[in-house]
Structures are given as C-alpha cells and as structure tokens.
Write a protein that holds these residues in place. Sequence first.
Motif, short mmCIF file in Angstrom:
data_model
loop_
_atom_site.label_atom_id
_atom_site.label_comp_id
_atom_site.label_asym_id
_atom_site.label_seq_id
_atom_site.Cartn_x
_atom_site.Cartn_y
_atom_site.Cartn_z
N VAL A 159 0.82 -1.23 0.00
CA VAL A 159 0.00 0.00 0.00
C VAL A 159 0.85 1.27 0.00
CG1 VAL A 159 -1.79 1.31 1.25
CG2 VAL A 159 -2.02 -1.16 0.97
N PRO A 160 1.86 1.41 0.88
CA PRO A 160 2.60 2.68 0.86
C PRO A 160 3.30 2.93 -0.47
CG PRO A 160 3.21 1.35 2.80
CD PRO A 160 2.30 0.51 1.96
N GLN A 161 3.95 1.89 -1.01
CA GLN A 161 4.62 2.10 -2.30
C GLN A 161 3.61 2.36 -3.41
OE1 GLN A 161 7.48 -0.75 -3.57
NE2 GLN A 161 8.86 -0.37 -1.86
N GLY A 162 2.50 1.64 -3.32
CA GLY A 162 1.46 1.80 -4.33
C GLY A 162 0.86 3.20 -4.30
N MET A 163 0.59 3.69 -3.08
CA MET A 163 0.01 5.03 -2.97
C MET A 163 0.96 6.08 -3.52
SD MET A 163 -3.04 4.97 -1.94
CE MET A 163 -3.40 6.63 -1.46
N ALA A 164 2.27 5.87 -3.26
CA ALA A 164 3.26 6.85 -3.77
C ALA A 164 3.21 6.89 -5.30
CB ALA A 164 4.65 6.45 -3.29
N CYS A 165 3.10 5.70 -5.91
CA CYS A 165 3.03 5.66 -7.38
C CYS A 165 1.73 6.27 -7.89
CB CYS A 165 3.16 4.22 -7.88
SG CYS A 165 4.87 3.69 -7.98
N VAL A 216 -0.13 8.55 -6.49
CA VAL A 216 -0.09 10.02 -6.35
C VAL A 216 0.82 10.64 -7.41
CG1 VAL A 216 0.67 11.90 -4.82
CG2 VAL A 216 -0.71 10.01 -3.90
N ALA A 217 2.00 9.99 -7.64
CA ALA A 217 2.93 10.53 -8.66
C ALA A 217 2.28 10.48 -10.04
CB ALA A 217 4.22 9.72 -8.65
N GLY A 218 1.58 9.38 -10.34
CA GLY A 218 0.91 9.25 -11.64
C GLY A 218 -0.18 10.29 -11.82
N LEU A 219 -0.94 10.52 -10.76
CA LEU A 219 -2.03 11.51 -10.85
C LEU A 219 -1.46 12.93 -10.94
CD1 LEU A 219 -4.67 10.03 -8.37
CD2 LEU A 219 -4.79 10.09 -10.86
N VAL A 264 2.52 -3.28 -10.05
CA VAL A 264 2.39 -2.66 -11.38
C VAL A 264 0.93 -2.75 -11.87
CG1 VAL A 264 3.20 -2.69 -13.76
CG2 VAL A 264 4.77 -3.20 -11.93
N ILE A 265 0.34 -3.96 -11.68
CA ILE A 265 -1.02 -4.14 -12.21
C ILE A 265 -2.04 -3.29 -11.43
CG2 ILE A 265 -2.91 -5.83 -12.42
CD1 ILE A 265 -0.93 -7.85 -13.37
N VAL A 266 -1.89 -3.25 -10.12
CA VAL A 266 -2.91 -2.53 -9.34
C VAL A 266 -2.66 -1.03 -9.35
CG1 VAL A 266 -3.90 -2.19 -7.03
CG2 VAL A 266 -3.43 -4.51 -7.86
N TRP A 267 -1.46 -0.63 -8.93
CA TRP A 267 -1.27 0.81 -8.66
C TRP A 267 -0.93 1.62 -9.90
CZ3 TRP A 267 -3.27 2.30 -4.32
CH2 TRP A 267 -3.36 1.40 -3.26
#
Lengths: 237, 188
Positions: A140-146, A148-151, A204-207
């Motif tokens: 979750v933490p790494q995913g959220m960072a990605c 947010v960066a993508g958005l 990669v698939i989810v976040w």
Amino acid sequence: MRDPEIDNLLKRAAGAQPQVDPALVDRLAQSIGASAAPVRPLAPAWILSGGLVMLCAVLAVAGAALLGFHGLRKMSALEVAAIFPVLAVLLGMAAAVCAAEMVPGSRRPVAPWALGVAGCLLLAAVFGLLFHDYRTERFVPQGMACLVAGLAQAVPAWAAAWWVLRRGFAVNSLAAGFARGALAGLAGVAMLELHCPNFETLHVIVWHIAVLPVSGALGLLAAAVSGSVRAGRRAAP
Amino acid sequence: MDSASNLALLMARYQQGDSAAAADLIRSLSPPLHRFFLMQYVSRRHADDLLQETWLRIHEVRHTYRRGQPVLPWLYAIARHVRVDHYRKTHRAESREERLEESFDVAQPAREGPPGTPDLERLLASLPESQREVIVMLKVSEMSLEEVARATASSVGSVKQKAHRAYETLRRGLATMLAPGAPSRGSA
C-alpha cells in the motif's frame, strides 16, 4: 405489415406535423446572417490527435526525467519493446477519442468508457505476461506513492489537453471529461513505467494501472462540476 | 450537385462570413429540425424555442464544423444536445415550481388524421426515446445509418439494432390497431 409500409406511415405522420412558422425562420435568418463574421475552422482531427499524443509523451518524459528514469534502466529490451508501443497505441486512441468528443457529429473510434476498460485490461495483460515477481512488499505505501505521482503527472497532461481542445464543443461533456481524464491518466502511467523500478506484478497491475481509471473518474467529476456551475450561471437571473 | 454537398458548401461559406449562405442554410434546415423536435413530443412553442436555441448554438460553435464532412450529423448532434439541455432545464424548473400549466403547455396539440389511419403518434410515443430519435432521423430526416451513428455518438450496428427493435414494436402495435374490430382514429 412490411417495412416499406411502415416507412410510408412514418412519412405521412411527419407530413402531418405543423410547419415551422416562416416568420420565425426569416427572423432567425436575418439575425444570424447579420452577425455571420468569418471564423477559423478547427484544425483537422489528425493534427489535434497528433498534438495531444506529442504533448502527453513530452510531459511523461519530462516528469520521468525529473524523478529519474529508474524503471526504464531496469527494464529488459523485451519489456521496453512490449510496454511502450502498447502505451503509444493507447495514447493515440485516447487522443483520437478526446478530439472526436470535442467535434459534434464526428466519427468516434471507440466510446471513452470502452477505451478506459480496454486500456486497463490490455495493460494488465501485458504487465501480467512480462512481470513475474509475485511479492507484495510495502504494497500500500509504495502503491500510494506511485498512484499520487501518476495523478500528479496527469494534471499537466489534462491541462495541455484542455488547451489543445479549448475551441471544441462537447455535446456530451461527461464523455469528453472522462476521455480527457483517461488520456491524462495514460500520460501518468507512461511516466510511472519510465520512472518506477518496482516490478512486483501486483504493484504494477494494481497501482500503475489505477492511474488510468482514477484520472478518468476525476475528469468526469470535473466535467460534471463545471457543467452544473455553467447551468447554475445560466439559470441565475 | 446533391443536397449533402450543397449543404457542405453553404456551411463552408457560412464559416467564411457569408450571410446569404447562413440565411440559405437556416431556410433549408429549419423545417426538418423543427419536425425533429416536434416528433420528440415537445409542444409547438417549445419546438420553436428549441429551434432558435439550436441555431444560436450552431452560430456560436460554427467553427467546429470541418469542411468536407457531412453537415447533418454535426447539426443533429448539436440539436440533440440542445434538446437534452432543454429537458434538464425544464425538469429542474418543474421540480421547483408547481406544475400549473402542465396539461396546457407540455401536451402535444391534437392533430387530426384522415379517418381510419392508425394513430402513429401514439405508437411512436410508446417507443423508448433512443429508438424514436433514431427512427425520426432515419425515416423523417432521411439520414443514412452512418450519419445517424455520428449524430448520436454510437456505432452503425447500434443504430441498426435500435431501428430494428423500433420497427418490431411499430409492427406489433400497427397489427393490433389495424386488426378488424380495433377502434380507429376516425371512429372515436
């Protein structure tokens, strides 16, 4: 009853409608004719779409350059050859849909919603085939960072798309808003693929892919809010 | 020169600021547009308002017409947008206000047909709005499947399917109406 007979009945029903008032038509012809100043037509569809793809690609590369090309450096040639052409094709289609949504009566290659779903599925299939690291460390933490960066990357892409298409007219503002959001989201996904070195399959698939639907939904929301603000302004005395 | 290329030429001249072309375009396209609105079951007054609103919108966004493209899908896409906008506005206003004049204002004025003809208006009213719109564009405005697909932002397959379903409904309704012993329009 056969089809030609129904056609005939429909024509008769249309003929029975009251005719438009000729005085109204004359009034319209006079008032509009009097203010018929020359206008510059919109650029052809291929120029608008091409411009959108170029801008999104430049912004994605600029965003990755700012954060570092860690993902690209870690990728194999096969991964690069599989991921970026797919992203380019999706960007091209999203740009064509965006441009079509801003020109009334134009031929739409695919509905924006269908493009969003197809894009997510296609990217999931490509990532699923290429990445086989099934760990989920700090999912979750790494995913959220990605995410947010993508958005964050999607914001300038959205603004650029708005600027390119600002002279267009959306007959379906929600579809146009979603299409623009999805296009911006794809720019965000492209930036993440260049930047993010985390190749865990689920990450990669989810976040990464989540940027596309979330950005599309935000575009839809922005269109709905601006539409209701405009409607409120029109309704105000 | 056929009608479609004539319209495209008029539209191109309208974009260049030719007021005579604008007037010609309005004169030739207002009757079918008005009929399009009337057949969507709005009152005569509302159809007049929608026609004016459509031309004002067309005037505002005339630069979005692309030369060489068919005019009718572009025009009807804007007309649909104006109609949907109008429907939303009316719906919003009606939810706030008391509907004092509903029966007077919104109801379609009764039109008398020749005795014995089926009441096609009642049949058309029974169709879902998306099917009725497709039928009106195809059969009344005489647009092609491709043009209707462009105007309604859908695929040709979807337009064909809607038209097919609409015809099935109309066929069933007409069979019931024209059956011996069924009350006809003129017999009431």
